[in-house]
Design a protein around this motif. Structure first.
Motif, short mmCIF file in Angstrom:
data_model
loop_
_atom_site.label_atom_id
_atom_site.label_comp_id
_atom_site.label_asym_id
_atom_site.label_seq_id
_atom_site.Cartn_x
_atom_site.Cartn_y
_atom_site.Cartn_z
N ASP A 41 -106.40 -46.13 -69.29
CA ASP A 41 -107.27 -45.36 -70.18
C ASP A 41 -108.73 -45.72 -69.91
OD1 ASP A 41 -108.64 -44.15 -72.27
OD2 ASP A 41 -107.02 -44.50 -73.70
N ARG A 42 -109.50 -44.75 -69.47
CA ARG A 42 -110.90 -45.02 -69.11
C ARG A 42 -111.78 -45.29 -70.31
NH1 ARG A 42 -112.24 -41.21 -63.84
NH2 ARG A 42 -110.41 -41.86 -62.63
N ASN A 43 -111.28 -45.00 -71.49
CA ASN A 43 -112.02 -45.36 -72.70
C ASN A 43 -111.91 -46.85 -72.99
OD1 ASN A 43 -112.90 -42.72 -73.38
ND2 ASN A 43 -110.85 -42.25 -74.12
N ASP A 44 -110.88 -47.48 -72.46
CA ASP A 44 -110.62 -48.88 -72.75
C ASP A 44 -110.87 -49.81 -71.58
OD1 ASP A 44 -109.78 -48.18 -75.32
OD2 ASP A 44 -107.73 -47.82 -74.63
N PHE A 45 -110.67 -49.32 -70.36
CA PHE A 45 -110.76 -50.19 -69.19
C PHE A 45 -111.86 -49.71 -68.24
CE2 PHE A 45 -106.49 -50.92 -70.73
CZ PHE A 45 -106.29 -52.27 -70.50
N LEU A 46 -112.48 -50.69 -67.57
CA LEU A 46 -113.54 -50.35 -66.62
C LEU A 46 -113.54 -51.35 -65.48
CD1 LEU A 46 -116.05 -48.51 -66.08
CD2 LEU A 46 -117.42 -50.33 -67.14
N ARG A 47 -113.72 -50.85 -64.29
CA ARG A 47 -113.83 -51.72 -63.12
C ARG A 47 -115.25 -52.28 -63.07
NH1 ARG A 47 -110.82 -50.31 -57.54
NH2 ARG A 47 -111.04 -52.31 -56.50
N VAL A 48 -115.37 -53.59 -62.88
CA VAL A 48 -116.68 -54.23 -62.83
C VAL A 48 -116.95 -54.89 -61.49
CG1 VAL A 48 -116.78 -54.58 -65.32
CG2 VAL A 48 -115.78 -56.36 -63.86
N HIS A 49 -115.94 -54.89 -60.64
CA HIS A 49 -116.05 -55.52 -59.33
C HIS A 49 -114.90 -54.99 -58.49
CE1 HIS A 49 -115.95 -58.77 -56.27
NE2 HIS A 49 -117.23 -58.87 -56.54
N ARG A 50 -115.01 -55.08 -57.19
CA ARG A 50 -113.91 -54.60 -56.36
C ARG A 50 -112.61 -55.37 -56.63
NH1 ARG A 50 -114.98 -55.92 -50.14
NH2 ARG A 50 -112.83 -55.18 -50.05
N SER A 51 -112.74 -56.55 -57.25
CA SER A 51 -111.57 -57.38 -57.49
C SER A 51 -111.20 -57.50 -58.96
CB SER A 51 -111.80 -58.80 -56.93
OG SER A 51 -112.05 -58.76 -55.56
N ILE A 102 -110.82 -55.46 -63.02
CA ILE A 102 -110.91 -54.43 -64.06
C ILE A 102 -110.83 -55.17 -65.39
CG2 ILE A 102 -109.74 -52.48 -65.16
CD1 ILE A 102 -108.69 -51.67 -62.42
N ILE A 103 -111.68 -54.80 -66.34
CA ILE A 103 -111.67 -55.50 -67.63
C ILE A 103 -111.38 -54.52 -68.76
CG2 ILE A 103 -113.17 -57.40 -66.94
CD1 ILE A 103 -114.64 -54.62 -69.01
N GLN A 104 -110.86 -55.07 -69.87
CA GLN A 104 -110.73 -54.28 -71.08
C GLN A 104 -112.04 -54.41 -71.86
OE1 GLN A 104 -107.73 -52.77 -74.38
NE2 GLN A 104 -107.02 -54.47 -73.17
N LEU A 105 -112.67 -53.29 -72.16
CA LEU A 105 -114.02 -53.29 -72.70
C LEU A 105 -114.13 -54.05 -74.02
CD1 LEU A 105 -114.92 -49.62 -71.82
CD2 LEU A 105 -116.08 -51.64 -70.93
N ASN A 106 -113.13 -53.95 -74.88
CA ASN A 106 -113.25 -54.61 -76.18
C ASN A 106 -113.04 -56.12 -76.11
OD1 ASN A 106 -110.48 -54.97 -75.99
ND2 ASN A 106 -109.97 -53.44 -77.52
N ARG A 107 -112.81 -56.65 -74.90
CA ARG A 107 -112.72 -58.11 -74.74
C ARG A 107 -114.08 -58.72 -74.38
NH1 ARG A 107 -108.15 -56.48 -76.07
NH2 ARG A 107 -106.22 -57.54 -75.50
N ILE A 108 -115.08 -57.88 -74.09
CA ILE A 108 -116.39 -58.40 -73.69
C ILE A 108 -117.16 -58.90 -74.90
CG2 ILE A 108 -118.58 -57.85 -72.57
CD1 ILE A 108 -117.16 -55.63 -71.07
N VAL A 109 -117.71 -60.12 -74.79
CA VAL A 109 -118.55 -60.63 -75.87
C VAL A 109 -119.99 -60.83 -75.41
CG1 VAL A 109 -116.66 -61.75 -77.09
CG2 VAL A 109 -117.91 -63.03 -75.35
N ARG A 110 -120.22 -60.90 -74.10
CA ARG A 110 -121.59 -61.11 -73.62
C ARG A 110 -121.72 -60.59 -72.19
NH1 ARG A 110 -125.60 -63.94 -75.56
NH2 ARG A 110 -124.20 -64.94 -77.05
N VAL A 111 -122.88 -60.00 -71.91
CA VAL A 111 -123.21 -59.56 -70.56
C VAL A 111 -124.53 -60.20 -70.18
CG1 VAL A 111 -123.73 -57.61 -69.05
CG2 VAL A 111 -122.03 -57.35 -70.87
#
Length: 260
Positions: free
Chosen positions: A199-209, A211-220
């Motif tokens: 689901d592209r609303n929930d997951f996003l690729r951030v590097h060639r290696s 994919i993260i679940q967006l709601n798990r991010i706490v800091r960028v």
């Protein structure tokens, strides 16, 4: 036994790795190579489980070796290097780990344990695959809804992993590792395929290696070279390459994530 190939243009470096492996009962050294060209042929011929690979070799470097090999033949790779700035390149070509010369004993055996775990997962899950009805849409149709769970098979057992419980997904050669809060699952699927199924609303690729679940991010955290790294709720830190920075910022615009 874990089949090991040692590749380094320095005889003393090859001997040093071999001596450290001497007392490891589950390790079998199947060959040694002094150059990258020889390494390519030996990896294809011997199909080692683990390769200690020098990065900086004349003519054909360790990086060139990996790029010359078909993805399906890639073993677990531990890079050997005298330069710390090669570490980033090592991870970009999906190396398992890297060791700085002169090799630190603690780091060596830590990398060896990581290799053991990955190889054990691959062997135990050799028949792992996504169930056809959930992961492989018919050739003439497009998927109608995102993948909500993974069917992971171990021998006769089938485990279902809910997509919502996945923190992030890591490339591991021609496999992918699903990292949840309590366990890591190995599946024989590429990140490119998983990127289209999730689901592209929930997951996003951030590097060639990764994919993260967006709601798990706490800091960028942004870096000077337009790269960055992010911190997940479980403390995991992952690199964000510059080509994925803007899509990440766009997706997080309406989410409350701290930036530094």
């Amino acid at each position: 036994m874990i089949k090991v190939l040692i590749v380094d243009d320095e005889p003393l470096a090859r001997t040093g790795v071999a001596l450290r492996l001497k007392d490891q009962a589950d390790m079998e050294i199947v060959g040694m190579c002094s150059n990258g060209k020889q390494a390519i042929h030996r990896i294809i011929e011997l199909t080692p489980d683990l390769v200690f690979l020098d990065i900086q070799m004349p003519i054909v470097s360790g990086i060139d070796v990996l790029r010359a090999l078909p993805p399906e033949t890639l073993p677990a790779i531990i890079f050997l290097t005298a330069f710390a700035d090669h570490a980033l390149t090592a991870f970009e070509v999906q190396a398992l780990d890297y060791l700085l010369k002169p090799i630190d004993e603690i780091r060596f055996f830590s990398a060896l344990e990581r290799a053991r775990r990955l190889i054990a997962l691959k062997r135990r899950n050799a028949l792992y695959h996504l169930e056809k009805q959930t992961s492989e849409p018919a050739p003439d149709t497009a998927p109608t809804r995102p993948l909500k769970r993974f069917a992971v098979r171990t021998g006769k057992e089938l485990t279902f992993v809910e997509a919502a419980k996945i923190d992030w997904i890591e490339a591991a050669g021609d496999y992918a590792q699903l990292h949840t809060d309590h366990k890591t699952y190995l599946i024989r699927e590429s990140l490119n395929t998983l990127e289209t199924l999730l689901d592209r609303n929930d997951f996003l690729r951030v590097h060639r290696s990764a994919i993260i679940q967006l709601n798990r991010i706490v800091r960028v955290t942004a870096l000077a070279n337009r790269d960055g790294y992010l911190t997940l709720s479980n403390g995991t830190q992952l690199r964000v390459s510059r080509s994925y920075s803007k899509p990440l910022k766009d997706r997080l615009r309406n989410r409350k994530v701290a930036e530094s």
